[in-house]
Each structure stands twice: as C-alpha cells, then as structure tokens.
Scaffold this motif. Structure first.
Motif, PDB file in Angstrom:
ATOM      1  N   ARG A 124      57.566  44.335  65.518  1.00  0.00           N
ATOM      2  CA  ARG A 124      56.174  44.570  65.911  1.00  0.00           C
ATOM      3  C   ARG A 124      55.985  44.627  67.425  1.00  0.00           C
ATOM      4  O   ARG A 124      54.879  44.916  67.893  1.00  0.00           O
ATOM      5  CB  ARG A 124      55.269  43.481  65.315  1.00  0.00           C
ATOM      6  CG  ARG A 124      55.248  43.459  63.782  1.00  0.00           C
ATOM      7  CD  ARG A 124      55.048  44.842  63.191  1.00  0.00           C
ATOM      8  NE  ARG A 124      54.969  44.829  61.723  1.00  0.00           N
ATOM      9  CZ  ARG A 124      55.061  45.909  60.969  1.00  0.00           C
ATOM     10  NH1 ARG A 124      55.253  47.098  61.534  1.00  0.00           N
ATOM     11  NH2 ARG A 124      54.975  45.827  59.660  1.00  0.00           N
ATOM     12  N   GLN A 166      57.776  52.055  61.649  1.00  0.00           N
ATOM     13  CA  GLN A 166      57.102  51.972  60.353  1.00  0.00           C
ATOM     14  C   GLN A 166      58.042  51.271  59.375  1.00  0.00           C
ATOM     15  O   GLN A 166      59.145  51.737  59.118  1.00  0.00           O
ATOM     16  CB  GLN A 166      56.756  53.380  59.855  1.00  0.00           C
ATOM     17  CG  GLN A 166      55.995  53.407  58.529  1.00  0.00           C
ATOM     18  CD  GLN A 166      55.775  54.821  58.021  1.00  0.00           C
ATOM     19  OE1 GLN A 166      56.626  55.696  58.220  1.00  0.00           O
ATOM     20  NE2 GLN A 166      54.649  55.063  57.372  1.00  0.00           N
ATOM     21  N   VAL A 222      59.055  50.449  55.813  1.00  0.00           N
ATOM     22  CA  VAL A 222      58.863  51.007  54.474  1.00  0.00           C
ATOM     23  C   VAL A 222      59.745  50.248  53.493  1.00  0.00           C
ATOM     24  O   VAL A 222      60.971  50.213  53.642  1.00  0.00           O
ATOM     25  CB  VAL A 222      59.209  52.513  54.449  1.00  0.00           C
ATOM     26  CG1 VAL A 222      59.037  53.072  53.042  1.00  0.00           C
ATOM     27  CG2 VAL A 222      58.351  53.279  55.452  1.00  0.00           C
ATOM     28  N   TYR A 260      56.560  60.087  56.775  1.00  0.00           N
ATOM     29  CA  TYR A 260      57.184  58.952  57.451  1.00  0.00           C
ATOM     30  C   TYR A 260      57.204  59.176  58.956  1.00  0.00           C
ATOM     31  O   TYR A 260      57.555  60.256  59.437  1.00  0.00           O
ATOM     32  CB  TYR A 260      58.600  58.748  56.906  1.00  0.00           C
ATOM     33  CG  TYR A 260      58.601  58.440  55.426  1.00  0.00           C
ATOM     34  CD1 TYR A 260      58.164  57.213  54.968  1.00  0.00           C
ATOM     35  CD2 TYR A 260      59.004  59.393  54.493  1.00  0.00           C
ATOM     36  CE1 TYR A 260      58.134  56.927  53.614  1.00  0.00           C
ATOM     37  CE2 TYR A 260      58.982  59.122  53.134  1.00  0.00           C
ATOM     38  CZ  TYR A 260      58.546  57.886  52.700  1.00  0.00           C
ATOM     39  OH  TYR A 260      58.504  57.606  51.354  1.00  0.00           O
ATOM     40  N   CYS A 306      55.155  44.908  54.829  1.00  0.00           N
ATOM     41  CA  CYS A 306      55.528  46.316  54.982  1.00  0.00           C
ATOM     42  C   CYS A 306      54.296  47.168  55.275  1.00  0.00           C
ATOM     43  O   CYS A 306      53.196  46.897  54.800  1.00  0.00           O
ATOM     44  CB  CYS A 306      56.203  46.831  53.706  1.00  0.00           C
ATOM     45  SG  CYS A 306      57.858  46.154  53.431  1.00  0.00           S
ATOM     46  N   ASP A 307      54.497  48.202  56.043  1.00  0.00           N
ATOM     47  CA  ASP A 307      53.425  49.161  56.294  1.00  0.00           C
ATOM     48  C   ASP A 307      53.187  50.042  55.078  1.00  0.00           C
ATOM     49  O   ASP A 307      52.086  50.572  54.878  1.00  0.00           O
ATOM     50  CB  ASP A 307      53.796  50.046  57.491  1.00  0.00           C
ATOM     51  CG  ASP A 307      53.961  49.244  58.760  1.00  0.00           C
ATOM     52  OD1 ASP A 307      53.039  48.495  59.128  1.00  0.00           O
ATOM     53  OD2 ASP A 307      55.044  49.349  59.381  1.00  0.00           O
ATOM     54  N   LEU A 308      54.225  50.172  54.276  1.00  0.00           N
ATOM     55  CA  LEU A 308      54.141  51.052  53.108  1.00  0.00           C
ATOM     56  C   LEU A 308      55.185  50.625  52.088  1.00  0.00           C
ATOM     57  O   LEU A 308      56.316  50.310  52.452  1.00  0.00           O
ATOM     58  CB  LEU A 308      54.397  52.501  53.545  1.00  0.00           C
ATOM     59  CG  LEU A 308      54.370  53.594  52.475  1.00  0.00           C
ATOM     60  CD1 LEU A 308      52.963  53.715  51.877  1.00  0.00           C
ATOM     61  CD2 LEU A 308      54.807  54.926  53.079  1.00  0.00           C
TER      62      LEU A 308
END
Length: 266
Positions: free
Chosen positions: A187, A192, A194, A209, A232-234
C-alpha cells in the motif's frame, strides 16, 4: 584443475548431503541444484556454484566443461565423482550428471522494484514443492517481476522445489514476508491486489487489471483466509464446468497470470 572425491566419508560430501535438510540450508546459506539443464540455465542467468560435482563419464561434455571452467574462474571447486556419490547428494536413485551447491539468494520486499513488471505473483502458505516449482516457471514464462511468499511456505530452495522449477528459481526473484509486512509494503505504492477465490461471482476474464497486478493464490487445501480476501482490491474466480470445485493452485495461478498478460499485451 578439478578435484576428485569418491569416498562417502569425505567431510564435504557429508556437509553437502545435509543441505537436503531445511535447517542446514538456512545455517549454511546454501542450497542444492541438480541436472545439467538446470545448472546450465543457472549459469546463463549469471549464477555459478560454489561446488560443482560431476560424474567421470561427463568430463568430455561441452556443457560440463563450461560449468567447470566457470566454477573455477569464480573461485569455486569443480569435483569429479561417481554416480553413487551424486545419488547420495541429490537423493535420487538415478541422479543427474551434475550437482551444484549455490548461495541462497532470496531477497526482501525492500529489494523489489514494483515498476519493473506489470505482473507479480504472491502465494500464501504454499505447501507443495511441485506447486512452488510450477509457479516459479509460470512467473518466468509471463515475465513476472517476482514471487512473494507469504507466511510459512515450502522452502523454494529445497531440492524438490528447485528441480520442479526447471531453472526458473535462478531467473525469478523470490521474497519472503509475513502478511502484515507485505500489506504495508504493497500500500506504499501502486499495485492492484487480486485474489483467486471461490467466494465471489466475478469471472476472472471480466475485470480490467491495472498494472502492476499482484496475483494472490491461497493455500492449496484451505484457500486464503477471510482477512486476506477482505484486503484484496478484487476477488475473481475461474469457472468450473465439471464436477471438480477448484483447480490445482499452480494451474489456477498460471491461468490467471496469462489472462493478465493477455490484457497487458493488448
């Protein structure tokens, strides 16, 4: 000039044999690799063994001569021996013609430059050395920046994992970290995260992505814990059209990595 060792009682043989044990690998900062292909790929990647063991009947082989010359030029030992000694070192009944002893070259998160690649692989509590090797090969194949191992994973420098990587261990940076330190590091910059999960409705082909993508694969048996999934972001899943409920962890990682690669290549 190459040395010669044919006695099992030789102290160096005992020392190298002990490197098959994780405790001794960590104490010595050394690990074993075996097989002419793997050692040649290591040499091409700029890695030269401290000790090179080779069978007498391979003395005239061009690739072995190259490895011998490179080892001795770097100040290492090239050692002529026999198949029984090689078997003792590698733990295989039919050992490769060469065995090398290399310095451990694991890196830290601080050593990683996330801008150098659009794909990074992350594995948590990976247990199987075969999966470790396959994920390393996938990382090499898709041009990933590296593999980040979270918490207690199988040792990537074990004989079995090195063998399964088919030389990719020498080309892919491997960092180890606990989950908290990884998340703080992630961070602090772009990235990203995933996660591959069964607990989502997002098909892995649907999202776009954003590089750099960090693909998180959970433990083979349990998957990733809930707190990791929440971070997770996704979350995405690979559809299963048969009776199996999930893919092998290494296979799922490869499928996902190639989807990201395909998008990034346009």
């Amino acid at each position: 000039m190459p040395r010669e060792i044919t006695a099992f009682s030789n102290p160096l043989i005992k020392r190298v044999r002990n490197l098959r044990d994780k405790k001794h690998r960590r104490e010595e900062g050394l690990f074993l690799a075996e097989g002419l292909r793997i050692l040649t790929e290591a040499h091409e990647a700029g890695r030269v063994p401290q000790y090179l063991f080779f069978s007498k009947d391979m003395v005239g082989h061009a690739l072995v001569r190259t490895l011998v010359a490179a080892t001795e030029a770097a100040g290492g030992w090239a050692i002529e021996t026999n198949a029984d000694i090689l078997s003792k070192l590698s733990g295989k009944d039919n050992p490769g013609a060469v065995v090398g002893v290399y310095p451990d070259f694991a890196v830290t998160l601080a050593d990683l430059d996330r801008s150098r690649a659009g794909i990074w692989l992350v594995a948590e509590r990976l247990r199987d050395p075969g999966n470790m090797g396959t994920i390393l090969r996938t990382a090499d194949a898709v041009g990933a920046g590296g593999l980040i191992l979270i918490d207690e994973c199988v040792d990537p420098f074990s004989v079995e994992a090195v063998r399964a990587s088919m030389g990719a261990l020498f080309t892919v940076p491997v960092a180890r970290a606990n989950w908290g330190d990884f998340l703080v590091w992630l961070r602090k910059g772009p990235g990203q995260l995933v996660g591959l999960s069964l607990d989502t409705e997002h098909d892995y082909r649907a999202p776009r992505y954003e590089a750099p993508v960090f693909l998180l694969t959970g433990n083979e048996a349990q998957g990733m814990p809930g707190f990791m999934a929440e971070a997770c972001d996704l979350l995405v899943k690979i559809p299963m059209l048969g009776k199996a409920d999930s893919l092998n962890a290494a296979v799922a990682t490869a499928v996902m990595a190639y989807e990201v690669l395909g998008q990034q290549r346009g």
